[in-house]
Design an enzyme around this catalytic site. Structure first.
Site, PDB file in Angstrom:
ATOM      1  N   HIS A 122       0.807  -1.275   0.041  1.00  0.00           N
ATOM      2  CA  HIS A 122       0.184  -0.103  -0.073  1.00  0.00           C
ATOM      3  C   HIS A 122       0.745   1.320  -0.036  1.00  0.00           C
ATOM      4  O   HIS A 122       0.486   2.306  -0.755  1.00  0.00           O
ATOM      5  CB  HIS A 122      -0.722  -0.002   1.357  1.00  0.00           C
ATOM      6  CG  HIS A 122      -1.740  -1.234   1.210  1.00  0.00           C
ATOM      7  ND1 HIS A 122      -2.072  -2.087   2.339  1.00  0.00           N
ATOM      8  CD2 HIS A 122      -2.992  -1.336   0.423  1.00  0.00           C
ATOM      9  CE1 HIS A 122      -3.063  -2.673   2.317  1.00  0.00           C
ATOM     10  NE2 HIS A 122      -3.757  -2.352   1.230  1.00  0.00           N
TER      11      HIS A 122
ATOM     12  N   LYS B  99     -18.736  -6.355   7.859  1.00  0.00           N
ATOM     13  CA  LYS B  99     -17.377  -6.833   7.410  1.00  0.00           C
ATOM     14  C   LYS B  99     -16.337  -6.268   8.307  1.00  0.00           C
ATOM     15  O   LYS B  99     -15.674  -5.299   8.100  1.00  0.00           O
ATOM     16  CB  LYS B  99     -17.118  -6.501   5.861  1.00  0.00           C
ATOM     17  CG  LYS B  99     -15.814  -7.025   5.611  1.00  0.00           C
ATOM     18  CD  LYS B  99     -15.426  -6.508   4.070  1.00  0.00           C
ATOM     19  CE  LYS B  99     -13.790  -6.673   3.646  1.00  0.00           C
ATOM     20  NZ  LYS B  99     -13.346  -5.991   2.629  1.00  0.00           N
TER      21      LYS B  99
ATOM     22  N   ARG C 236      -1.635  -6.338  -8.444  1.00  0.00           N
ATOM     23  CA  ARG C 236      -0.649  -7.148  -8.146  1.00  0.00           C
ATOM     24  C   ARG C 236      -0.704  -8.144  -9.024  1.00  0.00           C
ATOM     25  O   ARG C 236       0.358  -8.517  -9.681  1.00  0.00           O
ATOM     26  CB  ARG C 236      -0.712  -7.685  -6.730  1.00  0.00           C
ATOM     27  CG  ARG C 236      -0.484  -6.808  -5.548  1.00  0.00           C
ATOM     28  CD  ARG C 236      -1.155  -7.239  -4.370  1.00  0.00           C
ATOM     29  NE  ARG C 236      -2.556  -7.193  -4.264  1.00  0.00           N
ATOM     30  CZ  ARG C 236      -3.265  -7.366  -3.349  1.00  0.00           C
ATOM     31  NH1 ARG C 236      -2.772  -8.024  -2.079  1.00  0.00           N
ATOM     32  NH2 ARG C 236      -4.550  -7.423  -3.376  1.00  0.00           N
TER      33      ARG C 236
ATOM     34  N   SER D  76      -2.507  -8.065   2.592  1.00  0.00           N
ATOM     35  CA  SER D  76      -3.156  -7.928   3.902  1.00  0.00           C
ATOM     36  C   SER D  76      -3.641  -9.268   4.656  1.00  0.00           C
ATOM     37  O   SER D  76      -3.184  -9.543   5.772  1.00  0.00           O
ATOM     38  CB  SER D  76      -3.946  -6.747   4.220  1.00  0.00           C
ATOM     39  OG  SER D  76      -3.380  -5.465   3.933  1.00  0.00           O
TER      40      SER D  76
HETATM   41  P1  ADP Z   1      -9.612  -4.076  -0.462  1.00  0.00           P
HETATM   42  O1  ADP Z   1     -10.317  -4.664   0.547  1.00  0.00           O
HETATM   43  O2  ADP Z   1     -10.199  -2.923  -1.042  1.00  0.00           O
HETATM   44  O3  ADP Z   1      -9.008  -5.103  -1.504  1.00  0.00           O
HETATM   45  P2  ADP Z   1      -6.770  -3.675   0.158  1.00  0.00           P
HETATM   46  O4  ADP Z   1      -6.485  -2.953   1.496  1.00  0.00           O
HETATM   47  O5  ADP Z   1      -6.547  -5.048   0.581  1.00  0.00           O
HETATM   48  O6  ADP Z   1      -8.313  -3.566   0.245  1.00  0.00           O
HETATM   49  O7  ADP Z   1      -6.241  -3.066  -0.924  1.00  0.00           O
HETATM   50  C1  ADP Z   1      -6.550  -1.858  -1.411  1.00  0.00           C
HETATM   51  C2  ADP Z   1      -5.860  -1.636  -2.874  1.00  0.00           C
HETATM   52  O8  ADP Z   1      -4.657  -1.684  -2.489  1.00  0.00           O
HETATM   53  C3  ADP Z   1      -6.420  -2.451  -3.871  1.00  0.00           C
HETATM   54  O9  ADP Z   1      -6.567  -1.719  -5.032  1.00  0.00           O
HETATM   55  C4  ADP Z   1      -5.449  -3.416  -3.751  1.00  0.00           C
HETATM   56  O10 ADP Z   1      -5.262  -4.068  -5.323  1.00  0.00           O
HETATM   57  C5  ADP Z   1      -4.179  -2.569  -3.624  1.00  0.00           C
HETATM   58  N1  ADP Z   1      -2.907  -3.537  -2.901  1.00  0.00           N
HETATM   59  C6  ADP Z   1      -2.946  -4.264  -2.040  1.00  0.00           C
HETATM   60  N2  ADP Z   1      -1.922  -4.638  -1.690  1.00  0.00           N
HETATM   61  C7  ADP Z   1      -1.031  -4.317  -2.682  1.00  0.00           C
HETATM   62  C8  ADP Z   1       0.485  -4.417  -3.013  1.00  0.00           C
HETATM   63  N3  ADP Z   1       1.219  -5.237  -2.344  1.00  0.00           N
HETATM   64  N4  ADP Z   1       0.981  -3.765  -4.134  1.00  0.00           N
HETATM   65  C9  ADP Z   1       0.216  -2.942  -4.904  1.00  0.00           C
HETATM   66  N5  ADP Z   1      -1.087  -2.726  -4.561  1.00  0.00           N
HETATM   67  C10 ADP Z   1      -1.755  -3.433  -3.514  1.00  0.00           C
END
Ligand code: ADP
Length: 171
Positions: free
Chosen positions: A18, A42, A96, A134
């Site tokens: 992130h 959620k 990703r 995450s």
């Molecule tokens: P959500 O529940 O909306 O998927 P996340 O916090 O998991 O929330 O992810 C938010 C955004 O960040 C999404 O667009 C996801 O693809 C991106 N994201 C998550 N992890 C990574 C990473 N390691 N590298 C690049 N983008 C990421």
């Protein structure tokens, strides 16, 4: 004209993946709003307030370095409505792999239908942080594994606090 971006996510916990997206998005906008999604039914591991506090701390150096204003907030409804509320012309998302691509592009196109004036910008994950998710960080932490490679110290502390001492293996 000042350009505002809206980056929505769960950030439960915020990862180096992130942070990579946030740092790169800061090159594209003048102000970046990080939206911590809180949706009924959620419930995440880390409380929304704690996620906000961690995000504010770990993004401060990016804001200082770039001069971009970074604001952290929660939102509960549609992403496009939250983006509009914050006067954001772009929504930022990270990609990703192919499954992110399929899901994110579909969502981006539906959001474009809902709000044609807001553009979704997809940033490809950087090689060094591409594998970080995450959900996997939480699984590793629950099993007592080392998550220091994947998330910043403040996020590690929030994960540890949320899991509590009972979650740690006793052997
Ligand atoms: P959500 O529940 O909306 O998927 P996340 O916090 O998991 O929330 O992810 C938010 C955004 O960040 C999404 O667009 C996801 O693809 C991106 N994201 C998550 N992890 C990574 C990473 N390691 N590298 C690049 N983008 C990421």
């Amino acid at each position: 004209m000042a350009r505002t971006g809206f980056y929505p996510g769960s950030f439960d916990p915020v990862t180096y993946g992130h942070l990579d997206i946030i740092a790169r998005a800061a090159r594209l906008v003048d102000k970046l709003v990080l939206g911590v999604g809180v949706h009924h039914g959620k419930q995440g591991l880390i409380a929304a307030e704690a996620r906000i506090a961690v995000l504010e701390t770990v993004t401060r150096p990016i804001a200082e370095h770039t001069g971009v204003k970074i604001v952290v907030t929660t939102f509960g409804g549609l992403t496009v409505e939250a983006a509009r509320k914050h006067h954001a012309g772009v929504i930022i998302r990270g990609l990703r792999d192919a499954s992110d691509f399929d899901y994110e592009v579909q969502m981006g196109q539906m959001n474009a239908g809902l709000a044609p004036d807001i553009e979704t910008v997809f940033l490809a994950a950087s090689p060094a942080t591409r594998m970080i998710a995450s959900s996997l960080v939480k699984q590793i932490a629950r099993m007592g594994g080392d998550i220091t490679l994947f998330i910043p110290k403040e996020a590690q502390e929030a994960v540890a606090a949320a899991l509590g001492e009972t979650a740690k293996p006793s052997h």
